[in-house]
Scaffold this motif. Structure first.
Motif, PDB file in Angstrom:
ATOM      1  N   TRP A 173       0.841  -1.193   0.000  1.00  0.00           N
ATOM      2  CA  TRP A 173       0.000   0.000   0.000  1.00  0.00           C
ATOM      3  C   TRP A 173       0.875   1.241   0.000  1.00  0.00           C
ATOM      4  CZ3 TRP A 173      -1.411  -4.371   2.633  1.00  0.00           C
ATOM      5  CH2 TRP A 173      -2.709  -4.856   2.441  1.00  0.00           C
ATOM      6  N   LEU A 174       0.405   2.285  -0.634  1.00  0.00           N
ATOM      7  CA  LEU A 174       1.074   3.574  -0.632  1.00  0.00           C
ATOM      8  C   LEU A 174       0.068   4.639  -0.237  1.00  0.00           C
ATOM      9  CD1 LEU A 174       3.523   5.388  -1.272  1.00  0.00           C
ATOM     10  CD2 LEU A 174       2.690   5.509  -3.636  1.00  0.00           C
ATOM     11  N   ASN A 175       0.308   5.276   0.909  1.00  0.00           N
ATOM     12  CA  ASN A 175      -0.609   6.302   1.416  1.00  0.00           C
ATOM     13  C   ASN A 175      -2.043   5.791   1.492  1.00  0.00           C
ATOM     14  OD1 ASN A 175       1.548   8.121   1.562  1.00  0.00           O
ATOM     15  ND2 ASN A 175       1.204   8.826  -0.536  1.00  0.00           N
ATOM     16  N   GLY A 176      -2.186   4.530   1.934  1.00  0.00           N
ATOM     17  CA  GLY A 176      -3.506   3.961   2.117  1.00  0.00           C
ATOM     18  C   GLY A 176      -4.130   3.361   0.873  1.00  0.00           C
ATOM     19  N   GLU A 177      -3.470   3.486  -0.272  1.00  0.00           N
ATOM     20  CA  GLU A 177      -3.995   2.946  -1.521  1.00  0.00           C
ATOM     21  C   GLU A 177      -3.233   1.678  -1.903  1.00  0.00           C
ATOM     22  OE1 GLU A 177      -6.581   4.006  -3.189  1.00  0.00           O
ATOM     23  OE2 GLU A 177      -6.952   5.758  -1.893  1.00  0.00           O
ATOM     24  N   GLU A 178      -3.976   0.605  -2.177  1.00  0.00           N
ATOM     25  CA  GLU A 178      -3.328  -0.634  -2.575  1.00  0.00           C
ATOM     26  C   GLU A 178      -2.696  -0.468  -3.956  1.00  0.00           C
ATOM     27  OE1 GLU A 178      -4.585  -5.156  -3.836  1.00  0.00           O
ATOM     28  OE2 GLU A 178      -5.767  -4.156  -2.284  1.00  0.00           O
ATOM     29  N   ILE A 179      -1.405  -0.769  -4.065  1.00  0.00           N
ATOM     30  CA  ILE A 179      -0.700  -0.595  -5.337  1.00  0.00           C
ATOM     31  C   ILE A 179      -0.352  -1.933  -5.994  1.00  0.00           C
ATOM     32  CG2 ILE A 179       0.239   1.652  -4.711  1.00  0.00           C
ATOM     33  CD1 ILE A 179       2.861   0.307  -4.000  1.00  0.00           C
ATOM     34  N   GLY A 180      -0.741  -3.035  -5.379  1.00  0.00           N
ATOM     35  CA  GLY A 180      -0.544  -4.324  -6.022  1.00  0.00           C
ATOM     36  C   GLY A 180       0.021  -5.372  -5.092  1.00  0.00           C
ATOM     37  N   ARG A 181      -0.077  -6.597  -5.525  1.00  0.00           N
ATOM     38  CA  ARG A 181       0.483  -7.698  -4.766  1.00  0.00           C
ATOM     39  C   ARG A 181       1.850  -8.056  -5.347  1.00  0.00           C
ATOM     40  NH1 ARG A 181      -3.723 -12.353  -6.858  1.00  0.00           N
ATOM     41  NH2 ARG A 181      -3.005 -12.480  -9.022  1.00  0.00           N
ATOM     42  N   TYR A 182       2.623  -8.783  -4.581  1.00  0.00           N
ATOM     43  CA  TYR A 182       3.946  -9.189  -5.034  1.00  0.00           C
ATOM     44  C   TYR A 182       4.228 -10.611  -4.570  1.00  0.00           C
ATOM     45  CZ  TYR A 182       5.092  -7.877  -0.232  1.00  0.00           C
ATOM     46  OH  TYR A 182       5.092  -7.774   1.133  1.00  0.00           O
ATOM     47  N   TRP A 183       4.959 -11.330  -5.375  1.00  0.00           N
ATOM     48  CA  TRP A 183       5.428 -12.675  -5.042  1.00  0.00           C
ATOM     49  C   TRP A 183       6.571 -12.962  -5.999  1.00  0.00           C
ATOM     50  CZ3 TRP A 183       2.486 -18.005  -5.441  1.00  0.00           C
ATOM     51  CH2 TRP A 183       3.121 -18.926  -4.618  1.00  0.00           C
ATOM     52  N   PRO A 184       7.781 -12.522  -5.685  1.00  0.00           N
ATOM     53  CA  PRO A 184       8.907 -12.632  -6.613  1.00  0.00           C
ATOM     54  C   PRO A 184       9.457 -14.047  -6.733  1.00  0.00           C
ATOM     55  CG  PRO A 184       9.647 -11.666  -4.565  1.00  0.00           C
ATOM     56  CD  PRO A 184       8.150 -11.816  -4.445  1.00  0.00           C
ATOM     57  N   LYS A 185       8.549 -14.998  -6.882  1.00  0.00           N
ATOM     58  CA  LYS A 185       8.946 -16.386  -7.087  1.00  0.00           C
ATOM     59  C   LYS A 185       9.333 -16.570  -8.548  1.00  0.00           C
ATOM     60  CE  LYS A 185       7.223 -21.085  -6.489  1.00  0.00           C
ATOM     61  NZ  LYS A 185       6.071 -21.909  -6.061  1.00  0.00           N
ATOM     62  N   ARG A 186      10.385 -17.305  -8.788  1.00  0.00           N
ATOM     63  CA  ARG A 186      10.864 -17.456 -10.155  1.00  0.00           C
ATOM     64  C   ARG A 186       9.956 -18.387 -10.952  1.00  0.00           C
ATOM     65  NH1 ARG A 186      15.513 -14.985 -11.007  1.00  0.00           N
ATOM     66  NH2 ARG A 186      16.787 -14.411  -9.204  1.00  0.00           N
ATOM     67  N   SER A 187       9.666 -17.988 -12.164  1.00  0.00           N
ATOM     68  CA  SER A 187       8.794 -18.754 -13.035  1.00  0.00           C
ATOM     69  C   SER A 187       9.425 -20.092 -13.391  1.00  0.00           C
ATOM     70  CB  SER A 187       8.511 -17.965 -14.323  1.00  0.00           C
ATOM     71  OG  SER A 187       7.847 -18.770 -15.265  1.00  0.00           O
ATOM     72  N   SER A 188       8.590 -21.140 -13.403  1.00  0.00           N
ATOM     73  CA  SER A 188       9.075 -22.469 -13.772  1.00  0.00           C
ATOM     74  C   SER A 188       8.793 -22.785 -15.230  1.00  0.00           C
ATOM     75  CB  SER A 188       8.395 -23.529 -12.888  1.00  0.00           C
ATOM     76  OG  SER A 188       6.995 -23.505 -13.083  1.00  0.00           O
ATOM     77  N   ILE A 189       8.206 -21.834 -15.944  1.00  0.00           N
ATOM     78  CA  ILE A 189       7.852 -22.053 -17.346  1.00  0.00           C
ATOM     79  C   ILE A 189       9.099 -22.005 -18.217  1.00  0.00           C
ATOM     80  CG2 ILE A 189       6.513 -21.160 -19.293  1.00  0.00           C
ATOM     81  CD1 ILE A 189       4.533 -20.039 -17.305  1.00  0.00           C
TER      82      ILE A 189
END
Length: 218
Positions: A173-189
């Protein structure tokens, strides 16, 4: 979920451990026993279901088992997508005198979301309602932790990126506003191409990009 462990259990006498066995349709899991993290597991980018198997330490008497099951986007198209599902399907503990304890049929208490979300501590008017701990070195490998930082506004008008490569899985969140989710897991594709032409018949693995790179990083 709370279970009562008898003092007569052999694993308490010989110092061995019971084993927690979990099956899930995806996407990720944190397992806690008596408020201590026992381990985490998740599926991969192409196969969401997974199995969790980890020794756990139980004590004589009352033991609390808490499982945080997480999803990361649900399929909304494709053949039979309504049967894909997500979440836990089986929870068992192996190592008791009577064999395996199947908790899948027990009555569990269930809660959606996290306490910090319900309290709205990410909002400007909710920040002061929590006793934040000031530290120069944030805790590592400790899930379900809220972090707060105050920064000065960068000069200029260029876009700003927040690099979450060293973090786990969560929301920002930035200043109370959700700016996104994160999960920096490496792609297995696998199967990315340097150049791609979208012309012609479509198929799901056409024009893959970012193979082996972290996902949801910025």
């Amino acid at each position: 979920m709370c279970i009562i462990v008898s003092e007569d259990e052999e694993f308490l006498k010989n110092g061995s451990s019971t084993v927690l066995l979990i099956e899930s349709k995806g996407h990720a899991l944190h397992a806690f026993v008596n408020q201590e993290l026992q381990g985490s597991a998740s599926g991969n980018g192409s196969h969401s279901p997974f199995k969790f198997k980890n020794p756990i330490s139980l004590k004589a008497g009352k033991n609390e088992i808490a499982l945080l099951s997480m999803t990361v986007g649900l399929q909304n198209a494709g053949p039979s997508y309504e049967w894909v599902g997500a979440g836990l399907t089986s929870v068992k503990i192996n190592g008791f005198n009577n064999g395996t304890l199947d908790l899948s049929t027990y009555s569990w208490s269930y809660k959606i979301g996290l306490q910090g979300e319900h309290l709205g501590i990410y909002k400007p008017d909710g920040l002061n309602g929590v006793n934040w701990v000031s530290t120069s070195e944030p805790p590592k490998k400790q899930p379900l932790t809220w972090y707060k930082v105050v920064v000065d506004q960068p000069p200029g008008d260029e876009p700003i990126g927040l690099d979450m490569l060293k973090m786990g899985k969560g929301l920002a969140w930035l200043n109370g506003e959700e700016i996104g989710r994160y999960w920096p897991k490496r792609s297995s594709i696998h199967g990315c191409v340097q150049e791609c032409d979208y012309r012609g018949k479509f198929f799901p693995d056409k024009c893959f990009t970012g193979c082996g790179e972290p996902t949801q990083r910025w």
